[in-house]
Design an enzyme around this catalytic site. Sequence first.
Site, short mmCIF file in Angstrom:
data_model
loop_
_atom_site.label_atom_id
_atom_site.label_comp_id
_atom_site.label_asym_id
_atom_site.label_seq_id
_atom_site.Cartn_x
_atom_site.Cartn_y
_atom_site.Cartn_z
N HIS A 120 -66.71 -17.55 -9.01
CA HIS A 120 -68.03 -17.69 -8.37
C HIS A 120 -69.05 -18.42 -9.22
O HIS A 120 -70.24 -18.40 -8.89
CB HIS A 120 -68.58 -16.32 -7.99
N GLU A 177 -59.93 -6.10 -2.42
CA GLU A 177 -61.16 -6.44 -1.71
C GLU A 177 -60.91 -6.94 -0.28
O GLU A 177 -61.73 -7.65 0.28
CB GLU A 177 -61.95 -7.49 -2.50
N ASP A 224 -66.79 -7.57 -1.12
CA ASP A 224 -65.88 -8.26 -0.20
C ASP A 224 -65.10 -7.27 0.65
O ASP A 224 -64.78 -7.55 1.81
CB ASP A 224 -64.93 -9.17 -0.97
#
Length: 263
Positions: free
Chosen positions: A51, A153, A179
């Site tokens: 990310h 997730e 998530d």
Amino acid sequence: MSSTGPGSRAFRERLLAREPMIGTFMKVPATQNTEILGLEGFDFVVLDEEHAPWTRGTLDSALLAARAYGTAGIVRIARPDANSILSVLDDGAAGIMVPHVDTAQKAREVVSWARYLGGTRGSGASRGGEYGTRGADNYRLSDAAATVICMIEDRRALDEIDEIAAVDGLDAIFLGRADLALSLRNTVGPVPSIEDAVERIVAAANRAGKPVSAVVQSMQSDEARWLRGLGITAMMVASDIGLLRQAARNALHAFNTLMKPSE
């Protein structure tokens, strides 16, 4: 605190022993934040390639900084494939955190890519292998140090959570709660609450004898106390950016209080 912590060589051993350890995500692709957290005594940092704009070069530098300041450098890889895992372990990562592991087969593949003996990791004389100085012991020592953490997730992962947790060579599970909550929300039909899902994951990990890690925004929150009550000892707090925001917010509040006109 001392900057000469146990660092990467002891991280896997301490994680498996469920020693209390604190870490954070690193979003800024530079060395200085990692150095500062090492100086302050953080046990580990997770360089977030998934990310944040990390490159092979910036990851290499930050992993060296982590080693220099006695904190374990983990990489949350952007692509769950053999080459990505090989490159960060060769650069000296103490381990990998792999996102969206939703089947036992995927977990087995990740473990294989991270291991020499019994696995498929390619051999190389780089920082991860002490530049060839280990000789015949390199494969054994590297496998003993490389930590494999799989993120749970996805709704689909709950269907195989016992099988995933039981995969040999998988060291720990990370709760990707944001998530996972989104995945549950996007699922058609009845689903557990995020709290129930987390407790189900932790129970499966406990049955398999695997530690669990998670991130919170504050160690003083009810969330942190709940997770600690579930037995989680490898706790992460926010990120380097999040910690900067918290410090800036506190400084601004203190400034405004100081400058408030006397009544």
